[in-house]
Design a protein around this motif. Structure first.
Motif, short mmCIF file in Angstrom:
data_model
loop_
_atom_site.label_atom_id
_atom_site.label_comp_id
_atom_site.label_asym_id
_atom_site.label_seq_id
_atom_site.Cartn_x
_atom_site.Cartn_y
_atom_site.Cartn_z
N LEU A 104 0.83 -1.21 0.00
CA LEU A 104 0.00 0.00 0.00
C LEU A 104 0.87 1.26 0.00
N ALA A 105 1.95 1.27 0.78
CA ALA A 105 2.82 2.44 0.84
C ALA A 105 3.47 2.71 -0.52
N ILE A 106 3.93 1.65 -1.18
CA ILE A 106 4.54 1.82 -2.51
C ILE A 106 3.52 2.39 -3.50
N GLY A 107 2.30 1.87 -3.45
CA GLY A 107 1.27 2.35 -4.36
C GLY A 107 0.91 3.81 -4.12
N LEU A 108 0.81 4.20 -2.85
CA LEU A 108 0.47 5.59 -2.55
C LEU A 108 1.58 6.54 -2.99
N ILE A 109 2.82 6.15 -2.77
CA ILE A 109 3.94 7.00 -3.20
C ILE A 109 3.95 7.16 -4.71
N ALA A 110 3.70 6.06 -5.42
CA ALA A 110 3.67 6.12 -6.88
C ALA A 110 2.53 7.02 -7.37
N ALA A 111 1.36 6.94 -6.72
CA ALA A 111 0.23 7.78 -7.12
C ALA A 111 0.52 9.25 -6.87
N LEU A 112 1.14 9.56 -5.75
CA LEU A 112 1.48 10.95 -5.46
C LEU A 112 2.50 11.48 -6.45
N ASN A 113 3.45 10.67 -6.83
CA ASN A 113 4.44 11.09 -7.84
C ASN A 113 3.79 11.41 -9.17
N VAL A 114 2.83 10.60 -9.56
CA VAL A 114 2.14 10.83 -10.83
C VAL A 114 1.37 12.15 -10.79
N LEU A 115 0.81 12.50 -9.63
CA LEU A 115 0.08 13.76 -9.49
C LEU A 115 1.01 14.97 -9.43
N GLY A 116 2.31 14.72 -9.38
CA GLY A 116 3.26 15.81 -9.35
C GLY A 116 3.61 16.28 -7.96
N ILE A 117 3.19 15.52 -6.95
CA ILE A 117 3.49 15.88 -5.56
C ILE A 117 4.82 15.26 -5.19
N GLN A 118 5.75 16.07 -4.72
CA GLN A 118 7.08 15.59 -4.36
C GLN A 118 6.98 14.75 -3.08
N THR A 119 7.43 13.52 -3.16
CA THR A 119 7.33 12.60 -2.01
C THR A 119 8.67 12.41 -1.29
N THR A 120 9.72 13.04 -1.80
CA THR A 120 11.04 12.86 -1.17
C THR A 120 11.02 13.34 0.28
N THR A 121 10.47 14.52 0.50
CA THR A 121 10.39 15.07 1.85
C THR A 121 9.50 14.22 2.73
N LEU A 122 8.39 13.76 2.16
CA LEU A 122 7.46 12.92 2.92
C LEU A 122 8.13 11.63 3.36
N VAL A 123 8.87 10.99 2.45
CA VAL A 123 9.56 9.75 2.78
C VAL A 123 10.61 9.99 3.86
N ALA A 124 11.33 11.10 3.75
CA ALA A 124 12.34 11.43 4.77
C ALA A 124 11.71 11.64 6.13
N MET A 125 10.55 12.32 6.16
CA MET A 125 9.86 12.55 7.43
C MET A 125 9.37 11.23 8.02
#
Length: 267
Positions: A77-98
């Motif tokens: 589920l986490a991998i899928g959500l990160i991939a969906a956010l990336n497609v929407l153009g939302i940067q997930t690098t900061t989210l993953v670090a947090m």
């Protein structure tokens, strides 16, 4: 996307506004469709990972198997959500670090609990005891009622429920009194001035007919020590592990009654 919002706040012309909204729709709609598709595929992947995990982890104990299955579902589920956010153009690098920092902080705070969890996994995997076994360890003795991820529940012979952290059992000395199926009852008997051979023969004749005493190995009786004050014998009999306390008590009673009925010297 930020440029579109800036243009939207500045423009008041309806035609320009329509063009801006149309441009946003052209950009965002495909991304939203891709994100929805990724979430649908993620849902399907979770079901597949659940079935595969249950299949390949079937030899494991149910509690451990359930934990690993749930872990696989959460990771998918986490991998899928990160991939969906990336497609929407939302940067997930900061989210993953947090999330990583939060995970590290939680791990340090729950270090003791994690050690108990790891010990629980090892106990269930190596199985030094099963539910129903009589064990002694971590300063307690009793019958195992439940083996959990973080703790083990033990019921004492006087019916007291004790919850022991798994790490205490795994890292300490553990004695399992029922694992081998049989136990030996050892009694040390002072026969005083009685003749040794006739007394040994009589003691064995009393113990061997006992219904809970095993015939193989046979009961035995030997001299333990001789001194001017006493002659000590070892009387040993085998029984099923679960009958140990009963057999020990009854044999002691039989021996005591024999010694009272035949005091002094036996020639």
């Amino acid at each position: 996307m930020s440029n579109f919002l800036a243009d939207l706040t500045i423009t008041t012309n309806p035609t320009d506004l329509y063009q801006i909204l149309s441009g946003m729709a052209v950009v965002l709609l495909p991304r939203m469709l891709w994100a929805i598709l990724i979430l649908v595929l993620t849902r399907l992947a979770i079901g597949i990972s659940r079935r595969l995990s249950r299949h390949f982890l079937s030899p494991l104990e149910p509690t451990i198997r359930k934990f690993f299955v749930q872990t696989a579902e959460v990771l998918t589920l986490a991998i899928g959500l990160i991939a969906a956010l990336n497609v929407l153009g939302i940067q997930t690098t900061t989210l993953v670090a947090m999330l990583g920092a939060a995970g590290l902080a939680i791990g340090l705070a729950l270090q003791s609990s994690l050690s108990h969890f790891a010990a629980g996994v090892m106990l269930v995997s190596f199985r030094p005891f099963e539910v129903g076994d009589l064990i002694e360890g971590a300063g307690v003795a009793g019958f195992v009622d439940n083996i959990g991820i973080f703790s083990t529940t033990i019921i004492t012979p006087d019916h007291i429920k004790i919850v022991v952290p798994n790490n205490n059992l795994f890292t300490g000395t553990l004695k399992n009194m029922t694992a081998l199926g049989t136990r030996r009852v050892d009694l040390e008997i002072n026969i005083g001035e009685r003749a040794i051979e006739p007394t040994i023969t009589h003691l064995l004749s009393l113990v061997q007919p006992h219904p809970l005493v095993l015939g193989d190995p046979k009961p035995s009786c030997n001299v333990a020590s001789i001194s001017p004050e006493a002659t000590m014998l070892y009387l040993r009999a085998w029984c099923a592990a679960e009958a140990y306390e009963q057999v020990r008590a009854e044999i002691q009673q039989i021996v005591k009654e024999f010694l009272q009925e035949a005091p002094g010297r036996t020639e």
